[in-house]
Design a protein around this motif. Structure first.
Motif, PDB file in Angstrom:
ATOM      1  N   ASP A 288     -10.784 -10.755  10.999  1.00 24.55           N
ATOM      2  CA  ASP A 288     -10.874  -9.330  10.712  1.00 24.55           C
ATOM      3  C   ASP A 288     -12.269  -8.933  10.227  1.00 24.55           C
ATOM      4  O   ASP A 288     -12.746  -7.834  10.529  1.00 24.55           O
ATOM      5  CB  ASP A 288      -9.824  -8.945   9.660  1.00 24.55           C
ATOM      6  CG  ASP A 288      -9.766  -7.452   9.430  1.00 24.55           C
ATOM      7  OD1 ASP A 288      -9.344  -6.728  10.354  1.00 24.55           O
ATOM      8  OD2 ASP A 288     -10.170  -7.006   8.343  1.00 24.55           O
TER       9      ASP A 288
ATOM     10  N   ARG B 199     -16.809  -2.294  11.341  1.00 25.05           N
ATOM     11  CA  ARG B 199     -16.133  -1.044  10.985  1.00 25.05           C
ATOM     12  C   ARG B 199     -17.075   0.154  11.107  1.00 25.05           C
ATOM     13  O   ARG B 199     -16.641   1.285  11.338  1.00 25.05           O
ATOM     14  CB  ARG B 199     -15.589  -1.116   9.553  1.00 25.05           C
ATOM     15  CG  ARG B 199     -14.456  -2.124   9.340  1.00 25.05           C
ATOM     16  CD  ARG B 199     -13.238  -1.773  10.168  1.00 25.05           C
ATOM     17  NE  ARG B 199     -12.028  -2.478   9.842  1.00 25.05           N
ATOM     18  CZ  ARG B 199     -11.722  -3.718  10.189  1.00 25.05           C
ATOM     19  NH1 ARG B 199     -12.583  -4.449  10.838  1.00 25.05           N
ATOM     20  NH2 ARG B 199     -10.566  -4.237   9.888  1.00 25.05           N
TER      21      ARG B 199
ATOM     22  N   PRO C  53      -8.153   2.236  17.274  1.00 22.10           N
ATOM     23  CA  PRO C  53      -7.191   1.881  16.214  1.00 22.10           C
ATOM     24  C   PRO C  53      -7.595   0.654  15.413  1.00 22.10           C
ATOM     25  O   PRO C  53      -7.266   0.544  14.231  1.00 22.10           O
ATOM     26  CB  PRO C  53      -5.883   1.652  16.987  1.00 22.10           C
ATOM     27  CG  PRO C  53      -6.289   1.483  18.426  1.00 22.10           C
ATOM     28  CD  PRO C  53      -7.533   2.265  18.608  1.00 22.10           C
ATOM     29  N   TYR C  54      -8.338  -0.282  16.047  1.00 23.66           N
ATOM     30  CA  TYR C  54      -8.690  -1.502  15.317  1.00 23.66           C
ATOM     31  C   TYR C  54      -9.755  -1.275  14.243  1.00 23.66           C
ATOM     32  O   TYR C  54     -10.005  -2.157  13.428  1.00 23.66           O
ATOM     33  CB  TYR C  54      -9.138  -2.606  16.282  1.00 23.66           C
ATOM     34  CG  TYR C  54     -10.152  -2.205  17.320  1.00 23.66           C
ATOM     35  CD1 TYR C  54     -11.446  -1.835  16.978  1.00 23.66           C
ATOM     36  CD2 TYR C  54      -9.814  -2.217  18.678  1.00 23.66           C
ATOM     37  CE1 TYR C  54     -12.370  -1.471  17.937  1.00 23.66           C
ATOM     38  CE2 TYR C  54     -10.740  -1.847  19.648  1.00 23.66           C
ATOM     39  CZ  TYR C  54     -12.004  -1.485  19.271  1.00 23.66           C
ATOM     40  OH  TYR C  54     -12.922  -1.133  20.229  1.00 23.66           O
TER      41      TYR C  54
ATOM     42  N   ASN D 141      -9.290   0.885  11.974  1.00 21.95           N
ATOM     43  CA  ASN D 141      -8.392   1.016  10.825  1.00 21.95           C
ATOM     44  C   ASN D 141      -8.985   1.927   9.740  1.00 21.95           C
ATOM     45  O   ASN D 141      -8.940   1.608   8.550  1.00 21.95           O
ATOM     46  CB  ASN D 141      -8.052  -0.354  10.244  1.00 21.95           C
ATOM     47  CG  ASN D 141      -6.817  -0.300   9.351  1.00 21.95           C
ATOM     48  OD1 ASN D 141      -5.951   0.548   9.532  1.00 21.95           O
ATOM     49  ND2 ASN D 141      -6.747  -1.190   8.372  1.00 21.95           N
ATOM     50  N   ARG D 142      -9.569   3.038  10.166  1.00 28.26           N
ATOM     51  CA  ARG D 142     -10.100   4.007   9.213  1.00 28.26           C
ATOM     52  C   ARG D 142     -10.143   5.380   9.866  1.00 28.26           C
ATOM     53  O   ARG D 142     -10.115   5.507  11.099  1.00 28.26           O
ATOM     54  CB  ARG D 142     -11.507   3.607   8.732  1.00 28.26           C
ATOM     55  CG  ARG D 142     -12.596   3.648   9.803  1.00 28.26           C
ATOM     56  CD  ARG D 142     -13.967   3.392   9.200  1.00 28.26           C
ATOM     57  NE  ARG D 142     -15.045   3.365  10.177  1.00 28.26           N
ATOM     58  CZ  ARG D 142     -15.681   4.447  10.626  1.00 28.26           C
ATOM     59  NH1 ARG D 142     -15.342   5.647  10.193  1.00 28.26           N
ATOM     60  NH2 ARG D 142     -16.662   4.328  11.507  1.00 28.26           N
TER      61      ARG D 142
END
Length: 408
Positions: free
Chosen positions: A17, A22, A172-173, A175-176
């Motif tokens: 992860d 990000r 979506p990956y 995650n924010r």
């Protein structure tokens, strides 16, 4: 082995992860670039890309623009209904036409919280503008809804309405939630035509400085348009690829670009991003179809996912296919090719027009990873292991790679 028999389980790797980027780097062109050529791996950064390509090369970019496709409607109870705009209803000939509609459109959508949607119509007031957006369910289909979206300002196009009412659909990956900075950084600097729900991320690394250095080496570029659909994130759930339904996407390619590709081939043509690759490779097969079916009409000229493995093309060179496509477009007085492609590129596929690919690092068990393996074979494992072991950043906001094909 025919690609239909491939198992997606053979195209997996462990992605920690913390290796998913990000956020993008502050400077676009300082992202790292893994270079794979002749079986050898080296490293550089995007600002130095020109040094890795032969002079006189042609790069092909996708100039689609990501639209604010996430629409959030808050009910009186406080619960949220999310409408995710996928693509226009089939009544519209192409995405551009649908984006220019005023007052009302029908759109294929995903609906989050659909069971809570009991009202005939949802309404969303846009701050103090006086504009109200309304949503009405028209039809429920197997994997999406047909939603009628309407608004009370007849001067606003749907594209303009989305800019006012919607939010960027980050992958979506990540995650924010999307932030203000994403409005600039999740678009390429050359994004032009509204229509995508995901960015052509390989192009996010390009800056004016990169383009200037490419120009100094006589490395030219052209633009095509493929509007990226949410299907790019669609997981492969079938045991073999034969049962996987590849997503179809709209492409828009000017006649002049096809002529440039014909002039360039067989010299180096490198698409920037999997969407650009899928577009220019589709042009070959569409050209083949005009040779095999010279009377084919514009409405019928599109590409399904398995046709590249079925069409009798062995005697048709890329130059013949492109020239036939050009002749066919001129015959039909078309300055642009507007159609859909469903092409699936996987091991067993041989590049026809491209000589390589510039792309990001993709998710395990994805059709994008299959595409990479079609270019570099089993070496995709070595490339991805190297990237993991040497600290490369993965997925949309991550680093990238230049993959030159030996299979040409």
């Amino acid at each position: 082995m025919h690609p239909k028999a491939l198992s997606i389980l053979d195209f997996t790797y462990t992605l920690p992860d913390d290796r998913i980027a990000r956020f993008p780097l502050e400077a676009r062109d300082q992202s790292r670039l893994l270079v794979y050529r002749g079986g050898q791996i080296s490293e550089t950064v995007y600002v130095s890309l020109a040094g890795e390509l032969p002079g006189g090369s042609l790069l092909v970019f996708n100039n689609t623009k990501v639209v604010e496709a996430r629409l959030l409607f808050q009910k009186n109870t406080g619960s949220i209904i999310e409408i995710f705009c996928l693509e226009p209803h089939e009544q519209y000939p192409d995405i551009t036409s649908a984006m220019l509609e005023k007052g009302k459109v029908w759109w294929k959508c995903l609906v989050g919280g659909a069971k809570k949607w009991k009202e005939p119509v949802l309404h969303k007031a846009l701050s103090d503008s006086g504009i109200v957006l309304s949503a009405k369910k028209i039809e429920q289909r197997a994997d999406h809804y047909i939603i009628e979206l309407s608004w009370n300002d007849a001067n606003l196009s749907f594209a303009e309405l989305l800019h006012l009412a919607g939010a960027l659909p980050l992958p979506p990956y990540l995650n924010r939630a999307a932030e203000e900075s994403d409005k600039e950084r999740y678009q390429t600097i050359y994004a032009r035509y509204d229509g995508s729900v995901a960015a052509p991320t390989a192009g996010l690394h390009f800056t004016d400085a990169v383009f200037a250095s490419l120009s100094q080496k006589n490395i030219r570029h052209e633009f095509v348009t493929l509007h990226v659909g949410a299907g790019t994130f669609k997981p492969v759930k079938s045991a073999t690829m034969e049962e996987h339904d590849m997503h179809a996407e709209f492409i828009d390619v000017p006649l002049s670009v096809i002529e440039k590709l014909l002039q360039q081939w067989p010299d180096t043509i490198v698409p920037v991003g999997t969407t650009s690759l899928r577009t220019i490779e589709s042009l070959y097969w569409l050209g083949v179809k005009t040779i095999l079916h010279p009377d084919i009409q514009p409405a019928a000229l599109h590409l399904t996912q398995w046709e590249p493995y079925q069409l009798k093309h062995e005697a048709i060179s890329p130059s013949l296919a492109l020239q036939s496509l050009i002749n066919w477009m001129q015959q039909h007085q078309l300055q642009k090719l507007l159609t859909k492609t469903q092409i699936i590129m996987a091991p067993g596929y041989t590049l026809k027009i491209a000589k390589g690919l510039i792309t990001n690092f993709h998710q395990p068990q994805s059709t994008l990873l299959l595409l990479v393996a079609a270019i570099v074979g089993d070496d995709w494992k070595r490339i991805y292991n190297y990237a993991l072991e040497h600290g490369f950043r993965f997925l949309s906001y991550g680093d990238g790679c230049l993959l030159m094909s030996d299979i040409v």
